[in-house]
Design an enzyme around this catalytic site. Structure first.
Site, PDB file in Angstrom:
ATOM      1  N   LYS A 107       4.223   8.413   4.446  1.00 19.33           N
ATOM      2  CA  LYS A 107       5.015   6.899   4.665  1.00 19.33           C
ATOM      3  C   LYS A 107       5.701   7.821   5.266  1.00 19.33           C
ATOM      4  O   LYS A 107       5.980   6.783   6.724  1.00 19.33           O
ATOM      5  CB  LYS A 107       5.125   6.785   3.575  1.00 19.33           C
ATOM      6  CG  LYS A 107       4.660   5.781   2.523  1.00 19.33           C
ATOM      7  CD  LYS A 107       5.157   5.418   1.134  1.00 19.33           C
ATOM      8  CE  LYS A 107       3.775   4.960   0.650  1.00 19.33           C
ATOM      9  NZ  LYS A 107       2.730   5.918  -0.546  1.00 19.33           N
TER      10      LYS A 107
HETATM   11  C1  PLP Z   1       2.201   5.289  -0.873  1.00 11.63           C
HETATM   12  C2  PLP Z   1       0.685   6.645  -0.901  1.00 11.63           C
HETATM   13  C3  PLP Z   1      -0.515   6.564  -0.983  1.00 11.63           C
HETATM   14  C4  PLP Z   1      -1.123   5.161  -0.768  1.00 11.63           C
HETATM   15  O1  PLP Z   1      -1.052   4.872   0.153  1.00 11.63           O
HETATM   16  P1  PLP Z   1      -0.947   3.201   0.844  1.00 11.63           P
HETATM   17  O2  PLP Z   1      -1.505   2.714   1.431  1.00 11.63           O
HETATM   18  O3  PLP Z   1      -0.524   2.274  -0.431  1.00 11.63           O
HETATM   19  O4  PLP Z   1      -2.698   2.764  -0.152  1.00 11.63           O
HETATM   20  C5  PLP Z   1      -0.990   7.984  -1.704  1.00 11.63           C
HETATM   21  N1  PLP Z   1      -1.178   8.726  -1.622  1.00 11.63           N
HETATM   22  C6  PLP Z   1       0.541   9.031  -1.372  1.00 11.63           C
HETATM   23  C7  PLP Z   1       1.339  10.331  -1.335  1.00 11.63           C
HETATM   24  C8  PLP Z   1       1.661   7.834  -1.170  1.00 11.63           C
HETATM   25  O5  PLP Z   1       2.393   8.176  -0.963  1.00 11.63           O
END
Ligand code: PLP
Length: 453
Positions: A107
């Site tokens: 993120k």
């Molecule tokens: C948020 C997150 C996901 C999922 O991502 P999306 O965009 O919601 O599909 C997968 N792995 C980690 C470590 C995350 O923080």
């Protein structure tokens, strides 16, 4: 570039207004009017590539020179010179490591740039916003880190007291910036989300604070993630398949957009843990809501994948009225069924899906450690397990590694007996002083506290 709502009932906006708006006023999600095409020669350094990919979406509000400055500032916080390095896992199977940002999860790739974009757009407009959000762990820390140096933004993050991991909590509470505030709510993540929703629905409060959101439906987050899919295909130099550990469908949607723009991607493999609404949907054409159970990969524990709405809008030939009706039926019946031709046109040629439960997650972490010596986090392990189900000889597979193993040390240690260490720059995380406010799960108490900031 203009932006339209997936539900057809909101005004068109420019890039800057789309970024600040987040959700459209009709409850829809903003999408660009068209998909620009990638140029044949792409730059090699990551900030320049980000500029080349994003510039057509940001025009005419933000020019390329400005965008390059914002991208450089965003990605200078990453601890790897390639920003998102591609490493070999096994024959024909690569990991793209998206976790070298400040909070160790993918993120950061989007939220570091979003912080820069917010500050730039707001200072041009001479405005300030207060971001209020709820987190179950990863999003809150990445959002805080993305805006901690912004002069036109302050941020208040609500988290469930005692229900986020110690690393996640400390990544939020040890940030020593006057514009960063955290509230430990005596309740669950859903309680935190309900409080945030109620504050957004309280119009005087919302206007008094100029409230804003940075959740995963924000267009800037989606477009920032497109860049590393373009990078993966570009770096491998031939047609690839990509596997994505999936929750809200934001990350994999970015992969689909990269493909629309011309990136050489064949299949996008959606990897779910046992909360597998998307995998069941891709197998049956029926999206059916069930409960959520906690797993070892908590950032993928979702009931409904909010960003799927953007793909649905495409499948309805960009008819917002039809999309809105379909979604309201989905809310009332718990089912969303695609027409066979929608499925054969949009889903079958591109998407594959698979699931991986907690036992298989632990076995995958162990097998990767035994064969390569590498430690992978449980979200990445879900991806690796599903990628192995869909790998085909002759087509390189890239699995998106979404978190650093040290972010989920308990699961990694349980699988391998080895406790992953925090990287150098976070070595003092466990000793820095924490700053947070514990409050009851009560709207007026939380609002008075935010008023007092
Ligand atoms: C948020 C997150 C996901 C999922 O991502 P999306 O965009 O919601 O599909 C997968 N792995 C980690 C470590 C995350 O923080």
């Amino acid at each position: 570039m203009r932006y339209v709502s997936t539900r057809g009932g909101a005004p068109e906006l420019s890039f800057s207004d789309t970024v600040l708006a987040g959700l459209a006023i009709d409850g829809g999600l903003y999408v660009p009017q068209s998909w620009p095409q990638l140029s044949a020669d792409l730059p090699n350094d990551y900030a320049s590539l980000a500029t080349a990919v994003i510039a057509p979406y940001a025009a005419p509000d933000i020019n390329s020179t400005t965008l390059l400055g914002l991208s450089r500032a965003a990605y200078s916080s990453f601890r790897h010179e390639e920003v998102v390095p591609l490493v070999s896992l096994e024959d024909g199977h690569h990991l793209m490591e998206l976790f070298h940002g400040p909070t160790l999860a993918f993120k950061d790739v989007a939220l570091q740039l979003l912080g820069q974009l917010f500050d730039h757009i707001l200072s041009a407009k001479n405005e300030r916003v207060r971001i209020v959000g709820a987190t179950s762990g990863d999003t809150g820390s990445a959002a805080i880190d993305g805006v901690k140096h912004c002069s036109n933004v302050d941020i208040v993050i609500l988290y469930p007291n005692g229900r986020v991991s110690e690393v996640q909590r400390r990544q939020m509470t040890t940030v020593d910036s006057p514009n960063v505030h955290t509230i430990a709510v005596d309740g669950t993540f859903d309680d935190c989300q309900d409080l945030v929703k109620a504050m957004f629905n309280d119009m005087p409060f919302r206007e008094r604070h100029n409230l804003s959101a940075v959740n995963s439906i924000n267009w800037a987050r989606i477009v920032a993630q497109v860049v590393y899919y373009v990078e993966a295909a570009h770096r491998i130099g031939r047609t690839i398949d990509v596997t994505v550990p999936t929750g809200n469908f934001g990350n994999v949607l970015s992969g689909w957009i990269a493909k629309q723009m011309g990136a050489d991607i064949r299949h996008l493999v959606v990897a779910s843990n046992s909360n597998d609404i998307l995998t069941r949907f891709f197998e049956s054409r029926d999206m059916a809501v069930t409960g959520v159970e906690p797993t070892l990969s908590p950032s993928m524990d979702i009931q409904v994948s909010s960003n799927f709405e953007r793909l649905l809008f495409e499948m309805n030939d960009r008819d917002g009225g039809v999309t809105a009706q379909q979604l309201s039926r989905f809310r009332s019946t718990g089912h969303l069924v695609l027409e066979p031709d929608q499925f054969s046109t949009w889903i079958a040629p591109t998407f594959r899906a698979g699931r991986c439960d907690d036992d298989q997650t632990l076995r995958t972490i162990r097998s990767v450690h035994e064969s390569t010596g590498m430690l992978i986090d449980p979200h990445t392990a879900v991806g690796v397990s599903v990628a192995r189900q869909w790998s085909e000889t002759g087509v390189p597979m890239v699995t998106m590694a979404t978190a650093h193993p040290a972010k989920f040390p308990d699961a990694v240690e349980r699988a391998t007996g080895v406790r992953p260490k925090l990287p150098e720059h976070l070595a003092d995380l466990m000793t820095l002083p924490e700053r947070t406010k514990a409050l009851p799960n009560d709207l007026s108490t939380v609002q008075s506290y935010i008023d007092s900031l």
